[in-house]
Design a protein around this motif. Structure first.
Motif, PDB file in Angstrom:
ATOM      1  N   LEU A 149       1.171  -0.649   0.411  1.00 54.96           N
ATOM      2  CA  LEU A 149      -0.688   0.117   0.184  1.00 54.96           C
ATOM      3  C   LEU A 149       0.725   1.518   0.193  1.00 54.96           C
ATOM      4  CD1 LEU A 149      -3.287  -1.108   2.738  1.00 54.96           C
ATOM      5  CD2 LEU A 149      -2.478  -0.597  -0.022  1.00 54.96           C
ATOM      6  N   LYS A 150       2.222   1.500   0.816  1.00 55.80           N
ATOM      7  CA  LYS A 150       3.247   2.305   0.685  1.00 55.80           C
ATOM      8  C   LYS A 150       3.430   2.885  -0.812  1.00 55.80           C
ATOM      9  CE  LYS A 150       7.364   3.588   1.538  1.00 55.80           C
ATOM     10  NZ  LYS A 150       8.470   3.673   0.551  1.00 55.80           N
ATOM     11  N   ASN A 151       3.809   1.319  -1.087  1.00 51.81           N
ATOM     12  CA  ASN A 151       4.584   1.339  -2.585  1.00 51.81           C
ATOM     13  C   ASN A 151       3.432   2.068  -3.510  1.00 51.81           C
ATOM     14  OD1 ASN A 151       7.203   0.057  -1.921  1.00 51.81           O
ATOM     15  ND2 ASN A 151       6.343  -1.411  -2.450  1.00 51.81           N
ATOM     16  N   MET A 152       1.697   1.473  -3.070  1.00 51.71           N
ATOM     17  CA  MET A 152       1.116   2.302  -4.291  1.00 51.71           C
ATOM     18  C   MET A 152       0.336   3.711  -4.140  1.00 51.71           C
ATOM     19  SD  MET A 152      -1.226  -1.234  -3.727  1.00 51.71           S
ATOM     20  CE  MET A 152      -2.828  -0.480  -4.689  1.00 51.71           C
ATOM     21  N   GLY A 153       1.672   4.540  -2.608  1.00 53.43           N
ATOM     22  CA  GLY A 153       1.522   5.687  -2.540  1.00 53.43           C
ATOM     23  C   GLY A 153       0.800   6.590  -1.823  1.00 53.43           C
ATOM     24  N   ALA A 154       0.320   4.997  -0.564  1.00 57.21           N
ATOM     25  CA  ALA A 154      -0.437   5.042   0.636  1.00 57.21           C
ATOM     26  C   ALA A 154       0.130   6.208   1.541  1.00 57.21           C
ATOM     27  CB  ALA A 154      -1.497   3.691   1.751  1.00 57.21           C
ATOM     28  N   ASP A 155      -0.737   6.922   2.102  1.00 57.10           N
ATOM     29  CA  ASP A 155      -0.266   8.432   3.121  1.00 57.10           C
ATOM     30  C   ASP A 155      -0.454   7.898   4.345  1.00 57.10           C
ATOM     31  OD1 ASP A 155       0.808  10.362   1.194  1.00 57.10           O
ATOM     32  OD2 ASP A 155      -1.292  10.548   0.850  1.00 57.10           O
ATOM     33  N   VAL A 156      -1.285   7.131   4.055  1.00 59.15           N
ATOM     34  CA  VAL A 156      -1.555   6.734   5.861  1.00 59.15           C
ATOM     35  C   VAL A 156      -3.001   5.558   5.623  1.00 59.15           C
ATOM     36  CG1 VAL A 156      -4.132   8.412   5.371  1.00 59.15           C
ATOM     37  CG2 VAL A 156      -3.879   7.368   7.497  1.00 59.15           C
ATOM     38  N   ILE A 157      -2.864   4.555   6.377  1.00 59.52           N
ATOM     39  CA  ILE A 157      -3.764   3.237   6.369  1.00 59.52           C
ATOM     40  C   ILE A 157      -4.432   3.158   7.936  1.00 59.52           C
ATOM     41  CG2 ILE A 157      -3.670   0.824   6.186  1.00 59.52           C
ATOM     42  CD1 ILE A 157      -0.951   0.913   5.169  1.00 59.52           C
ATOM     43  N   LEU A 158      -5.983   2.854   7.272  1.00 58.63           N
ATOM     44  CA  LEU A 158      -6.810   2.884   8.435  1.00 58.63           C
ATOM     45  C   LEU A 158      -7.297   1.183   8.823  1.00 58.63           C
ATOM     46  CD1 LEU A 158      -9.471   4.302  10.020  1.00 58.63           C
ATOM     47  CD2 LEU A 158     -11.063   4.445   8.258  1.00 58.63           C
ATOM     48  N   TYR A 159      -6.737   1.432   9.810  1.00 54.44           N
ATOM     49  CA  TYR A 159      -7.964   0.126  10.361  1.00 54.44           C
ATOM     50  C   TYR A 159      -9.022  -0.107  11.163  1.00 54.44           C
ATOM     51  CZ  TYR A 159      -2.833  -2.079   8.516  1.00 54.44           C
ATOM     52  OH  TYR A 159      -1.303  -1.685   8.491  1.00 54.44           O
ATOM     53  N   PRO A 160      -9.986  -0.243  10.093  1.00 56.83           N
ATOM     54  CA  PRO A 160     -10.842  -0.576  11.230  1.00 56.83           C
ATOM     55  C   PRO A 160     -11.167  -1.502  11.855  1.00 56.83           C
ATOM     56  CG  PRO A 160     -11.531   0.172   9.322  1.00 56.83           C
ATOM     57  CD  PRO A 160     -10.457  -0.196   9.317  1.00 56.83           C
ATOM     58  N   SER A 161     -11.005  -1.877  12.955  1.00 60.32           N
ATOM     59  CA  SER A 161     -11.223  -3.530  13.994  1.00 60.32           C
ATOM     60  C   SER A 161     -11.503  -4.075  15.128  1.00 60.32           C
ATOM     61  CB  SER A 161      -9.771  -2.786  14.808  1.00 60.32           C
ATOM     62  OG  SER A 161      -8.449  -3.003  13.710  1.00 60.32           O
ATOM     63  N   ALA A 162     -11.512  -4.744  15.453  1.00 60.29           N
ATOM     64  CA  ALA A 162     -12.211  -5.765  16.578  1.00 60.29           C
ATOM     65  C   ALA A 162     -11.100  -6.315  17.552  1.00 60.29           C
ATOM     66  CB  ALA A 162     -13.617  -5.962  16.020  1.00 60.29           C
ATOM     67  N   TRP A 163     -10.569  -5.457  18.485  1.00 54.20           N
ATOM     68  CA  TRP A 163      -9.177  -6.581  19.508  1.00 54.20           C
ATOM     69  C   TRP A 163      -9.601  -6.584  20.327  1.00 54.20           C
ATOM     70  CZ3 TRP A 163      -3.461  -6.396  18.080  1.00 54.20           C
ATOM     71  CH2 TRP A 163      -3.335  -6.546  17.190  1.00 54.20           C
ATOM     72  N   ILE A 164      -9.905  -8.165  20.473  1.00 52.67           N
ATOM     73  CA  ILE A 164     -10.803  -7.803  21.911  1.00 52.67           C
ATOM     74  C   ILE A 164      -9.736  -7.703  23.193  1.00 52.67           C
ATOM     75  CG2 ILE A 164     -12.155  -9.626  21.154  1.00 52.67           C
ATOM     76  CD1 ILE A 164      -9.963 -11.812  22.136  1.00 52.67           C
ATOM     77  N   ALA A 165     -10.279  -7.756  24.526  1.00 53.78           N
ATOM     78  CA  ALA A 165      -9.759  -6.816  26.020  1.00 53.78           C
ATOM     79  C   ALA A 165      -8.843  -8.266  25.688  1.00 53.78           C
ATOM     80  CB  ALA A 165     -10.862  -7.612  27.306  1.00 53.78           C
ATOM     81  N   GLY A 166      -7.165  -7.643  26.620  1.00 53.32           N
ATOM     82  CA  GLY A 166      -6.053  -7.815  27.165  1.00 53.32           C
ATOM     83  C   GLY A 166      -5.003  -7.139  25.750  1.00 53.32           C
ATOM     84  N   TRP A 167      -5.374  -7.056  24.531  1.00 46.18           N
ATOM     85  CA  TRP A 167      -4.339  -7.211  23.827  1.00 46.18           C
ATOM     86  C   TRP A 167      -4.468  -5.742  22.913  1.00 46.18           C
ATOM     87  CZ3 TRP A 167      -1.934 -11.186  23.148  1.00 46.18           C
ATOM     88  CH2 TRP A 167      -2.434 -12.688  22.862  1.00 46.18           C
ATOM     89  N   LYS A 168      -4.750  -4.793  23.767  1.00 49.33           N
ATOM     90  CA  LYS A 168      -4.586  -3.517  23.263  1.00 49.33           C
ATOM     91  C   LYS A 168      -2.333  -3.344  23.103  1.00 49.33           C
ATOM     92  CE  LYS A 168      -4.179   0.146  26.510  1.00 49.33           C
ATOM     93  NZ  LYS A 168      -5.422   1.051  27.323  1.00 49.33           N
ATOM     94  N   GLU A 169      -1.488  -3.355  24.211  1.00 49.28           N
ATOM     95  CA  GLU A 169      -0.301  -3.219  23.769  1.00 49.28           C
ATOM     96  C   GLU A 169       0.176  -3.964  22.486  1.00 49.28           C
ATOM     97  OE1 GLU A 169       2.140  -4.589  26.621  1.00 49.28           O
ATOM     98  OE2 GLU A 169       1.460  -3.455  28.622  1.00 49.28           O
TER      99      GLU A 169
END
Length: 264
Positions: A149-169
């Motif tokens: 994506l960076k090689n395709m020219g992306a300036d930013v990548i947005l990751y909509p997510s659903a990470w469960i409790a305990g994995w914030k780090e």
């Protein structure tokens, strides 16, 4: 500059109508003239109740109408059905409700594999002078798709997510590494805890890999962030990592990755 509003949403699993009413309420509250893009996390309408997801209203149409009604561009993680196949997708609509791009999640996780089909393509979306890449949740683990994506020219990548409790780090570690190794912005937009415990921790990572802004809790909340193009070039000037790469060496060892996949 690009100003983005991030909604760390508490999703109620399978309660589509309630979630849509709540999303609409929040969109109207946070849509402002100076906000370029309003964003919602992964599967923010149907959640992980796949039986009920099949009977939800068309989620893409809902967000298209909402963007038009609020006169604000919206990105959201949604369930998409096409010819009887189901996809965990991220879509970006402009302020007229026009779909600018749809990404379908490649790295499905756990019970997602039982319901969703795997996506197989990447895209970068031109938006107000920026180029936005869309990936979803577990995709954050894999540099193999963020670097293209960076090689395709992306300036930013947005990751909509659903990470469960305990994995914030780990959420933050992955987001910071994808930002630093590509020297672009990344946004980890996670769910808040609803009727399932998620770790929250929505954050903007700068092109130098630092956390620029974050919600350090798992409650529903709104975070407004500003991205600056000059920061991307500043990071690349300070750390000239691109000039140190030796693609010809890396490619020699790609065969081992493919061999391992065949063995599995």
């Amino acid at each position: 500059m690009l100003k983005i509003g991030l909604i760390q949403l508490a999703v109620m699993e399978g309660r589509c109508q309630e979630n849509m009413l709540h999303i609409k309420e929040l969109a109207k509250k946070y849509a402002k003239d100076d906000v370029d893009l309003l964003c919602f996390p992964e599967l923010c309408v149907s959640g992980y109740d796949f039986e009920k997801a099949q009977h939800c209203a068309n989620e893409a149409e809902f967000f298209s109408e909402l963007a038009r009604e609020c006169n604000t561009a919206i990105a959201a993680g949604i369930h998409v059905e096409e010819e009887g196949r189901h996809y965990d997708a991220a879509c970006l609509f402009d302020e007229t409700g026009t779909l600018l791009g749809e990404y379908r999640k490649i790295h499905l996780w756990d019970k997602e594999c039982e319901f969703f089909e795997r996506g197989d393509s990447l895209l970068v979306i031109p938006f107000k002078g920026w180029k936005i890449g869309l990936l979803i949740c577990a995709d954050m683990r894999f540099f193999e798709i963020s670097t293209p994506l960076k090689n395709m020219g992306a300036d930013v990548i947005l990751y909509p997510s659903a990470w469960i409790a305990g994995w914030k780090e780990l959420l933050h570690l992955c987001g910071r590494m994808r930002a630093a190794e590509n020297q672009i912005y990344t946004i980890a937009l996670n769910r808040a805890s609803g009727d399932v415990a998620y770790c929250g921790g929505t954050a903007l990572m700068g092109p130098d890999g630092s956390i620029r802004s974050m919600l350090d809790h798992d409650q529903e909340a709104y975070l407004e962030v500003v991205l600056e193009k000059s920061q991307i070039q500043a990071a690349r000037n300070a750390l000239e990592w691109e000039s140190l790469k030796f693609s010809e060496i890396y490619q020699k060892y790609d065969q081992y990755r493919f061999m391992k996949r065949k063995e599995i």
